[in-house]
Design a protein around this motif. Sequence first.
Motif, PDB file in Angstrom:
ATOM      1  N   GLY A   1       0.804  -1.222   0.000  1.00 31.30           N
ATOM      2  CA  GLY A   1       0.000   0.000   0.000  1.00 31.30           C
ATOM      3  C   GLY A   1       0.833   1.267   0.000  1.00 31.30           C
ATOM      4  O   GLY A   1       0.418   2.294   0.550  1.00 31.30           O
ATOM      5  N   ALA A   2       2.005   1.225  -0.641  1.00 33.40           N
ATOM      6  CA  ALA A   2       2.848   2.424  -0.724  1.00 33.40           C
ATOM      7  C   ALA A   2       2.110   3.555  -1.429  1.00 33.40           C
ATOM      8  O   ALA A   2       1.447   3.349  -2.437  1.00 33.40           O
ATOM      9  N   THR A   3       2.247   4.754  -0.870  1.00 28.60           N
ATOM     10  CA  THR A   3       1.609   5.926  -1.459  1.00 28.60           C
ATOM     11  C   THR A   3       2.252   7.165  -0.861  1.00 28.60           C
ATOM     12  O   THR A   3       3.175   7.080  -0.041  1.00 28.60           O
ATOM     13  N   ARG A   4       1.795   8.337  -1.279  1.00 32.19           N
ATOM     14  CA  ARG A   4       2.314   9.589  -0.722  1.00 32.19           C
ATOM     15  C   ARG A   4       2.081   9.631   0.780  1.00 32.19           C
ATOM     16  O   ARG A   4       1.048   9.206   1.275  1.00 32.19           O
ATOM     17  N   GLY A   5       3.072  10.172   1.505  1.00 31.33           N
ATOM     18  CA  GLY A   5       2.947  10.298   2.958  1.00 31.33           C
ATOM     19  C   GLY A   5       3.332   9.057   3.731  1.00 31.33           C
ATOM     20  O   GLY A   5       3.229   9.040   4.953  1.00 31.33           O
ATOM     21  N   ARG A   6       3.795   8.012   3.034  1.00 32.83           N
ATOM     22  CA  ARG A   6       4.233   6.800   3.711  1.00 32.83           C
ATOM     23  C   ARG A   6       5.706   6.536   3.415  1.00 32.83           C
ATOM     24  O   ARG A   6       6.172   6.749   2.293  1.00 32.83           O
ATOM     25  N   SER A   7       6.418   6.079   4.413  1.00 32.05           N
ATOM     26  CA  SER A   7       7.829   5.740   4.257  1.00 32.05           C
ATOM     27  C   SER A   7       7.959   4.257   3.945  1.00 32.05           C
ATOM     28  O   SER A   7       7.155   3.439   4.396  1.00 32.05           O
ATOM     29  N   VAL A   8       8.991   3.927   3.156  1.00 30.72           N
ATOM     30  CA  VAL A   8       9.207   2.543   2.743  1.00 30.72           C
ATOM     31  C   VAL A   8      10.676   2.196   2.920  1.00 30.72           C
ATOM     32  O   VAL A   8      11.563   2.966   2.545  1.00 30.72           O
ATOM     33  N   ALA A   9      10.942   1.045   3.509  1.00 33.07           N
ATOM     34  CA  ALA A   9      12.291   0.491   3.567  1.00 33.07           C
ATOM     35  C   ALA A   9      12.277  -0.862   2.877  1.00 33.07           C
ATOM     36  O   ALA A   9      11.325  -1.632   3.025  1.00 33.07           O
ATOM     37  N   VAL A  10      13.316  -1.141   2.105  1.00 33.44           N
ATOM     38  CA  VAL A  10      13.437  -2.412   1.393  1.00 33.44           C
ATOM     39  C   VAL A  10      14.735  -3.080   1.828  1.00 33.44           C
ATOM     40  O   VAL A  10      15.815  -2.514   1.669  1.00 33.44           O
ATOM     41  N   ILE A  11      14.622  -4.271   2.393  1.00 32.91           N
ATOM     42  CA  ILE A  11      15.787  -5.037   2.828  1.00 32.91           C
ATOM     43  C   ILE A  11      16.095  -6.086   1.776  1.00 32.91           C
ATOM     44  O   ILE A  11      15.301  -7.006   1.554  1.00 32.91           O
ATOM     45  N   GLY A  12      17.233  -5.926   1.110  1.00 30.89           N
ATOM     46  CA  GLY A  12      17.624  -6.820   0.029  1.00 30.89           C
ATOM     47  C   GLY A  12      17.402  -6.153  -1.309  1.00 30.89           C
ATOM     48  O   GLY A  12      16.255  -5.952  -1.721  1.00 30.89           O
ATOM     49  N   CYS A  13      18.494  -5.802  -1.996  1.00 33.09           N
ATOM     50  CA  CYS A  13      18.379  -4.998  -3.221  1.00 33.09           C
ATOM     51  C   CYS A  13      18.877  -5.744  -4.444  1.00 33.09           C
ATOM     52  O   CYS A  13      19.653  -5.224  -5.250  1.00 33.09           O
ATOM     53  N   GLY A  14      18.427  -6.986  -4.579  1.00 28.01           N
ATOM     54  CA  GLY A  14      18.569  -7.691  -5.842  1.00 28.01           C
ATOM     55  C   GLY A  14      17.508  -7.194  -6.807  1.00 28.01           C
ATOM     56  O   GLY A  14      16.937  -6.110  -6.625  1.00 28.01           O
ATOM     57  N   GLY A  15      17.198  -7.975  -7.828  1.00 30.59           N
ATOM     58  CA  GLY A  15      16.237  -7.536  -8.838  1.00 30.59           C
ATOM     59  C   GLY A  15      14.867  -7.214  -8.271  1.00 30.59           C
ATOM     60  O   GLY A  15      14.282  -6.174  -8.574  1.00 30.59           O
ATOM     61  N   VAL A  16      14.342  -8.084  -7.399  1.00 28.40           N
ATOM     62  CA  VAL A  16      13.013  -7.850  -6.833  1.00 28.40           C
ATOM     63  C   VAL A  16      13.040  -6.669  -5.866  1.00 28.40           C
ATOM     64  O   VAL A  16      12.124  -5.835  -5.874  1.00 28.40           O
ATOM     65  N   GLY A  17      14.071  -6.580  -5.037  1.00 30.34           N
ATOM     66  CA  GLY A  17      14.153  -5.472  -4.089  1.00 30.34           C
ATOM     67  C   GLY A  17      14.263  -4.127  -4.779  1.00 30.34           C
ATOM     68  O   GLY A  17      13.601  -3.151  -4.379  1.00 30.34           O
ATOM     69  N   VAL A  18      15.080  -4.043  -5.822  1.00 28.25           N
ATOM     70  CA  VAL A  18      15.204  -2.787  -6.562  1.00 28.25           C
ATOM     71  C   VAL A  18      13.882  -2.447  -7.253  1.00 28.25           C
ATOM     72  O   VAL A  18      13.486  -1.277  -7.342  1.00 28.25           O
ATOM     73  N   ALA A  19      13.168  -3.467  -7.722  1.00 29.16           N
ATOM     74  CA  ALA A  19      11.845  -3.217  -8.299  1.00 29.16           C
ATOM     75  C   ALA A  19      10.872  -2.688  -7.248  1.00 29.16           C
ATOM     76  O   ALA A  19      10.037  -1.830  -7.532  1.00 29.16           O
ATOM     77  N   ALA A  20      10.991  -3.182  -6.007  1.00 31.05           N
ATOM     78  CA  ALA A  20      10.147  -2.662  -4.928  1.00 31.05           C
ATOM     79  C   ALA A  20      10.459  -1.194  -4.674  1.00 31.05           C
ATOM     80  O   ALA A  20       9.554  -0.388  -4.418  1.00 31.05           O
ATOM     81  N   ILE A  21      11.736  -0.834  -4.750  1.00 30.73           N
ATOM     82  CA  ILE A  21      12.116   0.571  -4.603  1.00 30.73           C
ATOM     83  C   ILE A  21      11.502   1.394  -5.739  1.00 30.73           C
ATOM     84  O   ILE A  21      10.940   2.471  -5.504  1.00 30.73           O
TER      85      ILE A  21
END
Length: 366
Positions: A175-195
Amino acid sequence: MQQVKAVIARAKGAPTEVVTINVPEPGPGEAVVKIQSCGVCHTDLHYREGGINDEFPFLLGHEAAGVVEAVGPDVTDVAPGDFVVLNWRAVCGSCRACNRGEPQYCFATFNATQKMTLEDGTELSPALGIGAFAEKTLVAAGQCTKVDPEARPAAVGLLGCGVMAGIGAAINTGGATRGRSVAVIGCGGVGVAAIAGAVLAGSSPVIAVDIDAKKLERAAAMGATHTVDSSQTDPVEKIRRICSGTYEGAEGADIVIEAVGRPETWKQAFYARDLAGTVVLVGVPTPDMAVPEIPLIDVFGRGGSLKSSWYGDCLPSRDFPMLVDLYRQGRLDLDAFVSEEIGIGDIEAAFEKMHRGEVLRSVVVL
């Protein structure tokens, strides 16, 4: 029936082979697709290593784009000549999830009924019901999603698995949207896509966590506002400091996405989220892994949600065309995920590069 070149895994742990396979003419509800590109995904390596099941030989590849060559009787949604991205969620339309208006959780997705085979008639098990390390493959017609034919196949084909899994984990599941912070642990292909998904949704800050400096550089290039080298810094404390500096009183990120699939990083995600925050597990664990010991009072006291994200909770017919349009508009850089283009005989070398973390995606171009 047609004969084409394809990549198979014949036995557990054995090197992949390029062989000739038999592709039947499409039957009812089926389509034959001429493959133009297919990404090399960790899931293909899991199949080769017997980590999915033991139904060898496997026809590998599933993250693909191509052109429909032929369709079987009663197929109306796609036609020969359509440019499509293949998906492994061809919804049934009649299970309990579909009936309650949530087809993204379909419990009975379709695959082709007929089997592709080796030349001697041995039946093949296509990876995720697709099998796209091949010049042509047979799929259920519902596994074909029409998109803008002007899009680059090597880039948009990645929506078929890893990129969609990451973007969807951020937007659909988290549910990422404006006004929300996001952290992604693990920056392989899927993690970078989450970013990329969090940035696309307008979230801020967007924090990338990894132990590999090169992966953190890629995450920053994709729009992460902060990077955390968790080999040098406690990621939980760092995420909390970053978020409290942005939102007064914050005790972590609103959404923490675990894209590794390990108990210790999931525990970090749990404690790095804010009160009433959301943890999203998109990294794929092995069957022997277990949730680490966490006091139940912490689960209760922190509130929020603990979720897993399967295929980014996507609905291909809704999400693929939208994301391809954003790519064509220059708002989603799918090209950045294509680290290299390779031939059909280069799969083993691509697995090694993937294992060493040298690429986001190697893409087979046919």
